[in-house]
Design an enzyme around this catalytic site. Structure first.
Site, PDB file in Angstrom:
ATOM      1  N   HIS A   1     -42.719  -3.502   8.340  1.00  0.00           N
ATOM      2  CA  HIS A   1     -43.912  -4.170   9.074  1.00  0.00           C
ATOM      3  C   HIS A   1     -43.548  -4.066  10.520  1.00  0.00           C
ATOM      4  O   HIS A   1     -42.391  -4.464  11.064  1.00  0.00           O
ATOM      5  CB  HIS A   1     -43.779  -5.490   8.817  1.00  0.00           C
ATOM      6  CG  HIS A   1     -45.034  -6.167   8.795  1.00  0.00           C
ATOM      7  ND1 HIS A   1     -45.146  -6.436  10.277  1.00  0.00           N
ATOM      8  CD2 HIS A   1     -46.036  -6.806   8.427  1.00  0.00           C
ATOM      9  CE1 HIS A   1     -46.411  -7.505  10.457  1.00  0.00           C
ATOM     10  NE2 HIS A   1     -46.806  -7.397   9.262  1.00  0.00           N
TER      11      HIS A   1
ATOM     12  N   ARG B   1     -51.789  -9.151  16.217  1.00  0.00           N
ATOM     13  CA  ARG B   1     -52.152  -8.189  17.030  1.00  0.00           C
ATOM     14  C   ARG B   1     -53.824  -7.765  16.813  1.00  0.00           C
ATOM     15  O   ARG B   1     -54.263  -7.309  17.661  1.00  0.00           O
ATOM     16  CB  ARG B   1     -51.332  -6.926  16.373  1.00  0.00           C
ATOM     17  CG  ARG B   1     -50.044  -6.881  16.934  1.00  0.00           C
ATOM     18  CD  ARG B   1     -49.262  -5.493  16.277  1.00  0.00           C
ATOM     19  NE  ARG B   1     -48.579  -5.792  15.131  1.00  0.00           N
ATOM     20  CZ  ARG B   1     -48.985  -5.278  13.861  1.00  0.00           C
ATOM     21  NH1 ARG B   1     -49.671  -4.328  13.686  1.00  0.00           N
ATOM     22  NH2 ARG B   1     -48.134  -5.785  12.638  1.00  0.00           N
TER      23      ARG B   1
HETATM   24  O1  MEZ Z   1     -50.298  -8.265   3.538  1.00  0.00           O
HETATM   25  C1  MEZ Z   1     -49.452  -8.295   4.413  1.00  0.00           C
HETATM   26  O2  MEZ Z   1     -48.355  -7.618   4.516  1.00  0.00           O
HETATM   27  C2  MEZ Z   1     -49.666  -9.148   5.523  1.00  0.00           C
HETATM   28  C3  MEZ Z   1     -50.628 -10.339   5.591  1.00  0.00           C
HETATM   29  C4  MEZ Z   1     -48.886  -9.461   6.540  1.00  0.00           C
HETATM   30  C5  MEZ Z   1     -49.188 -10.116   7.879  1.00  0.00           C
HETATM   31  O3  MEZ Z   1     -48.767  -9.260   8.867  1.00  0.00           O
HETATM   32  O4  MEZ Z   1     -49.410 -11.000   7.995  1.00  0.00           O
END
Ligand code: MEZ
Length: 558
Positions: free
Chosen positions: A315, A335
């Protein structure tokens, strides 16, 4: 306060006004591919073939996971399963997928046990912040949802699975609403829809920035009120089979008592979640402490193939500072409503809403090429210019819509509404996993799987909000399939494990690593069996029992 970075912060503030008005930098498909190959952790050669089991010499897997797939069982050699619990359906895992499966079995006239190695609800589900996708917008449709997720997944998705996901979003949101789940809505009662990376229009429903926690709250309450028997602190350490290819139960380790519990079941649903706590390549993670790939190991020994297991999601916005929050998620939604990603020089170098793997690779590039910010705790990151959110949406917006993030940083004297925060990619999601069909059936008779432990739905890059949908759609779907075709009860044996062990001995004669691992290596926690009770299950006192340590881990060990 982030005083130690004041030079860089000064540069960031100096460019804010101009950046605010500028268009985001675009990246072409070829450049995106180059970026991935050069910087994304999945492409850096830290993967290998496994030499044993259904994926043998067929596709690469991160070393840390491959090591576990090639490990020996936690079960002492000579252990004889005798049935301690008899049930119709055994669900392994107490997160969103397991709970959804349990609820879908309620009223079916079947006995259901749900075993979880921690407490019900302790899972990646509660860590999900930004939302759940559903094609509820005026111009949206399941087809459009499908197309976005397929492009996002680089076309490596299983189209049948993805279709099921997208066609069931509306009824899933309704089901969650009936359970009492509160998602943000407008004054006219319609749901608020946020954009997400890779979504062609706003499609993400949320409960502020703790959507997973809200969903798990209602699922957990409903399971506790249901007739499901929950076995807390019971970790699955092996699956049982009938000697003819059907999975017929599991051996659980009762963490409270230390004893092993053998369960005979007519159907087993694995919903044990992901593997981010294996911390591939030493990446920090946004994952729950239990996410160490247990279900992958168990299903693999039963002959279930893993798909897309070379693919993990980093992420883009994991916390890089303060140290105590390293790896924790800063939701993509921040973001999506205006926070920009900015390097140490104050330059915006990438579109914040580009798909996650490309954005993560771009951030890693900035840091590798010395355009990142070094923290006093030897990490590095780039800025997420969070004050832009209020600038764009009005003062107080961030605080109102994202209270979780405000609260979390406040403890460290950082107010994200007023000052940017430092981010770096964090290991967030296991894109691949156990191969299933659209009813959640695995390749082993009697064994179903749902949620993050499975692979195929999201291809090699999941879009935001599709995992909360996945667990609720496929958890229930697997349960419905179990009801329709519940196998007969069959004997419990360790035939498959014994065969696996024979193979293991041939390939790795001196294997000493045991799996599933159950907890992250850095906790030092391991399976400790209560000697007396375990002995009763053994023909003879085996070596592996006498090797079990009752000492806590040595904190000074090198
Ligand atoms: O589904 C995801 O990974 C999610 C909702 C993550 C996020 O950035 O909040």
């Amino acid at each position: 306060m982030i005083d130690w970075a004041k030079d860089s912060l000064y540069k960031l503030e100096a460019t804010r006004e101009e950046r605010f008005r500028s268009k985001p930098p675009e990246i072409g498909a070829d450049d995106a591919q180059k970026l991935l190959h050069q910087y994304h952790p999945d492409y850096l050669g830290r993967q290998r073939n496994v030499r044993l089991g259904p994926n043998a010499d067929n596709g690469e897997i991160p070393h840390e996971l491959a090591d576990l797939l090639e490990s020996d069982s936690q079960l002492p050699v000579g252990f004889k399963p005798s049935v301690d619990i008899e049930t119709d359906v055994l669900i392994l895992g107490g997160g969103g997928a397991g709970a959804s499966a349990a609820l879908a079995l309620e009223g079916a006239g079947l006995s259901v046990h749900l075993a979880t190695k921690l407490q019900l609800g302790d899972s990646n589900t509660v860590m999900a912040e930004g939302g759940i996708q559903a094609s509820l917008g005026a111009n949206d449709s399941p087809r459009r949802h499908f197309s976005d997720a397929y492009v996002g997944g680089h076309g490596n998705n299983d189209p049948d699975l993805l279709r099921v996901l997208c066609e069931n979003s509306e009824n899933t949101i309704r089901w969650l609403g009936q359970l009492g789940c509160i998602l943000d809505s407008n004054e006219d009662g319609t749901f608020q829809l946020r954009p997400g990376g890779g979504t062609s229009l706003p499609r993400v429903l949320a409960c502020k920035d703790y959507t997973g926690l809200e969903i798990m709250r209602v699922l957990k309450d409903a399971v506790l009120l249901s007739s499901t028997q929950t076995l807390h602190n019971h970790a699955a350490i092996e699956l049982l089979d009938d000697g003819e290819g059907q999975v017929t139960g599991a051996v659980l380790w009762n963490r409270n008592e230390g004893n092993l519990v053998s369960v005979s079941a007519r159907a087993i649903i694995i919903a044990t979640g992901g593997s981010g706590q294996l911390r591939f390549q030493n990446f920090p993670t946004s994952n729950h402490i239990g996410a160490v790939g247990d279900g992958l190991v168990l299903a693999y020994r039963q002959g279930c193939k893993l798909v897309n297991s070379d693919s993990h999601q980093y992420h883009p916005s994991g916390t890089a500072y303060p140290e105590a929050l390293a790896g924790q998620l800063v939701t993509e939604s921040i973001r999506s409503i205006g926070a920009q990603v900015v390097n140490a020089e104050g330059s915006r170098f990438v579109h914040e809403m580009t798909v996650r793997d490309v954005l993560a690779a771009a951030i890693i590039r900035e840091v590798s090429e010395k355009r990142g910010v070094q923290t006093p705790t030897h990490r590095a990151g780039v800025w997420l210019d969070t004050p832009l959110v209020d600038l764009q949406n009005g003062e107080g917006f961030l605080r109102k819509k994202f209270p979780g993030i405000i609260h979390r940083f406040k403890r460290y004297n950082i107010d994200p509404a007023k000052q940017p925060i430092l981010i770096y990619p964090t290991l967030h999601y296991q894109n691949g996993g156990i191969k299933i069909d659209k009813d959640g059936r695995t390749e082993a008779e009697g064994l179903w799987a749902a949620g993050e432990v499975t692979g195929g739905i999201h291809g090699t890059n999941r879009l935001m909000g599709n995992s909360l949908l996945d667990i609720t759609v496929f958890g229930r779907r697997a349960a419905m399939s179990v009801q329709k075709s519940l196998p007969q009860r069959r004997p419990v044996t360790l035939t498959r494990l014994n065969k696996f062990r024979e193979g293991l001995k041939n390939v790795f004669p001196r294997q000493s690593v045991l799996s599933p691992q159950l907890f992250p290596a850095l906790t030092g926690m391991k399976v400790v069996l209560a000697e007396k009770k375990t002995k009763e299950h053994l023909n003879q006192h085996s070596e592996s029992i006498s090797q079990v340590s009752f000492e806590p881990p040595d904190p000074f060990a090198k």
